[in-house]
Scaffold this motif. Sequence first.
Motif, PDB file in Angstrom:
ATOM      1  N   PRO A  88       0.453  -3.676  11.389  1.00 38.12           N
ATOM      2  CA  PRO A  88      -0.024  -2.476  10.791  1.00 38.12           C
ATOM      3  C   PRO A  88      -1.450  -2.688  10.077  1.00 38.12           C
ATOM      4  O   PRO A  88      -2.321  -1.738  10.243  1.00 38.12           O
ATOM      5  N   PHE A  89      -1.766  -3.729   9.472  1.00 38.60           N
ATOM      6  CA  PHE A  89      -3.109  -4.056   8.847  1.00 38.60           C
ATOM      7  C   PHE A  89      -4.035  -4.112   9.939  1.00 38.60           C
ATOM      8  O   PHE A  89      -5.078  -3.812   9.977  1.00 38.60           O
ATOM      9  N   LEU A  90      -3.526  -4.909  10.955  1.00 38.03           N
ATOM     10  CA  LEU A  90      -4.558  -5.503  12.018  1.00 38.03           C
ATOM     11  C   LEU A  90      -4.808  -4.156  12.633  1.00 38.03           C
ATOM     12  O   LEU A  90      -6.277  -3.909  13.297  1.00 38.03           O
ATOM     13  N   GLU A  91      -4.022  -3.238  12.898  1.00 37.92           N
ATOM     14  CA  GLU A  91      -4.398  -2.182  13.581  1.00 37.92           C
ATOM     15  C   GLU A  91      -5.197  -1.247  12.881  1.00 37.92           C
ATOM     16  O   GLU A  91      -6.280  -0.435  13.319  1.00 37.92           O
ATOM     17  N   PHE A  92      -5.148  -1.225  11.519  1.00 39.85           N
ATOM     18  CA  PHE A  92      -5.981  -0.369  10.579  1.00 39.85           C
ATOM     19  C   PHE A  92      -7.512  -1.015  10.633  1.00 39.85           C
ATOM     20  O   PHE A  92      -8.560  -0.153  10.842  1.00 39.85           O
ATOM     21  N   LEU A  93      -7.545  -2.498  10.575  1.00 39.88           N
ATOM     22  CA  LEU A  93      -8.739  -2.941  10.841  1.00 39.88           C
ATOM     23  C   LEU A  93      -9.433  -2.693  12.112  1.00 39.88           C
ATOM     24  O   LEU A  93     -10.861  -2.272  12.093  1.00 39.88           O
ATOM     25  N   SER A  94      -8.725  -2.530  13.272  1.00 48.56           N
ATOM     26  CA  SER A  94      -9.300  -2.574  14.636  1.00 48.56           C
ATOM     27  C   SER A  94      -9.907  -0.933  14.741  1.00 48.56           C
ATOM     28  O   SER A  94     -10.687  -0.758  15.246  1.00 48.56           O
ATOM     29  N   ILE A 112       0.988  -1.186  -0.033  1.00 50.42           N
ATOM     30  CA  ILE A 112       0.017  -0.158   0.054  1.00 50.42           C
ATOM     31  C   ILE A 112       0.923   1.307  -0.048  1.00 50.42           C
ATOM     32  O   ILE A 112       1.801   1.260   0.537  1.00 50.42           O
ATOM     33  N   ASP A 113       0.344   2.306  -0.848  1.00 53.38           N
ATOM     34  CA  ASP A 113       1.219   3.574  -0.681  1.00 53.38           C
ATOM     35  C   ASP A 113       0.715   4.471   0.347  1.00 53.38           C
ATOM     36  O   ASP A 113       0.626   5.729   0.171  1.00 53.38           O
ATOM     37  N   LEU A 114       0.726   4.052   1.592  1.00 55.68           N
ATOM     38  CA  LEU A 114       0.366   4.713   2.796  1.00 55.68           C
ATOM     39  C   LEU A 114       1.522   4.464   3.852  1.00 55.68           C
ATOM     40  O   LEU A 114       1.916   3.346   3.826  1.00 55.68           O
ATOM     41  N   SER A 115       1.775   5.527   4.676  1.00 53.54           N
ATOM     42  CA  SER A 115       2.521   5.317   5.858  1.00 53.54           C
ATOM     43  C   SER A 115       1.378   4.643   6.960  1.00 53.54           C
ATOM     44  O   SER A 115       0.421   4.710   6.800  1.00 53.54           O
ATOM     45  N   VAL A 116       2.206   4.369   7.974  1.00 58.83           N
ATOM     46  CA  VAL A 116       1.293   3.776   9.131  1.00 58.83           C
ATOM     47  C   VAL A 116       0.343   4.819   9.626  1.00 58.83           C
ATOM     48  O   VAL A 116      -1.010   4.442   9.929  1.00 58.83           O
ATOM     49  N   SER A 117       0.839   6.066   9.760  1.00 58.02           N
ATOM     50  CA  SER A 117       0.017   7.142  10.443  1.00 58.02           C
ATOM     51  C   SER A 117      -1.001   7.429   9.401  1.00 58.02           C
ATOM     52  O   SER A 117      -2.171   7.638   9.729  1.00 58.02           O
ATOM     53  N   GLU A 118      -0.692   7.131   8.026  1.00 60.32           N
ATOM     54  CA  GLU A 118      -1.877   7.789   7.130  1.00 60.32           C
ATOM     55  C   GLU A 118      -3.103   6.600   7.142  1.00 60.32           C
ATOM     56  O   GLU A 118      -3.983   6.913   6.805  1.00 60.32           O
ATOM     57  N   LEU A 119      -2.570   5.387   7.280  1.00 57.43           N
ATOM     58  CA  LEU A 119      -3.372   4.142   7.298  1.00 57.43           C
ATOM     59  C   LEU A 119      -4.453   4.288   8.675  1.00 57.43           C
ATOM     60  O   LEU A 119      -5.477   4.090   8.447  1.00 57.43           O
ATOM     61  N   HIS A 120      -3.747   4.918   9.512  1.00 56.31           N
ATOM     62  CA  HIS A 120      -4.680   5.036  10.737  1.00 56.31           C
ATOM     63  C   HIS A 120      -5.625   6.095  10.627  1.00 56.31           C
ATOM     64  O   HIS A 120      -6.760   6.029  10.914  1.00 56.31           O
TER      65      HIS A 120
END
Length: 265
Positions: free
Chosen positions: A91-97, A4-12
């Motif tokens: 990172p993806f699990l945090e996005f989902l939560s 994905i073309d996003l940082s962790v903070s952008e994903l959040h």
Amino acid sequence: MKFIDLSVSELHDLAKSRRADYLSAEPFPNTYFDNFFNAEKLSEVLEEFPDLSQNPDLKYNDANQIKLASKGEYRFGEKTREFMHFLNSQPFLEFLSILTGIEALIPDPYFDGGGAHQILPGGLLKIHADFNKNKLTNLDRRLNILVYMNKDWDESWGGHFELWDKEMKGAVKKILPIFNRMALFTTTSDSYHGHPDPLRCPPDRSRKSLALYYYTNGRPEEEITDAHSTLFKARPNEKAGKSFKDIIKQLTPPIIYDAAKKITK
């Protein structure tokens, strides 16, 4: 991150911005994202999509489903395995939560029921609610992800992913399974969904997707029911078929059936 073309903070931040819409969606919490993944990387995953039609052990063909599904990760190519592991990563699990409000999500590294799914022309998956317990871990199934892998998909071919109301009066939402579209929804014992009409694509095409399921240790009290397998539901003017497992359960005395289940675990 590679896929994905996003940082962790952008994903959040993306998850936070879509959370209210997800939770208020009908007929149960759901949403989908288009072009969520890096298209070039996802195309590489598509190039190694396994040919499931050559293995009879991967075929499901009964009154409720005509489909193909992989078992475990051993049929994944290198890029597919890397992609699926990313979808099970922190990172993806945090996005989902953050998006769903379901905390402490646990992925399924065994891909029990998940993995690569394929439906050939004429195939279908009737409306159903998913099994609610992982048979290996006994964890509670809470969330489904479907990543569609179908380039240049014509809407006239069908294959829509349908979300139905609890009373089974009709489809509230239909999602076309186009390439790089990620659909997700909260799973309960009455989150009815499926692909109920026979696929109408040309003989050289099929409906491909990657499925991932996520679990928690326990679930909200109002969602708790007895452990069950897939619950198929009839649409109006349609008769729901019974799976072979359901027929065996119906014909077998409960004491014998329960004892057999314990032996085969």
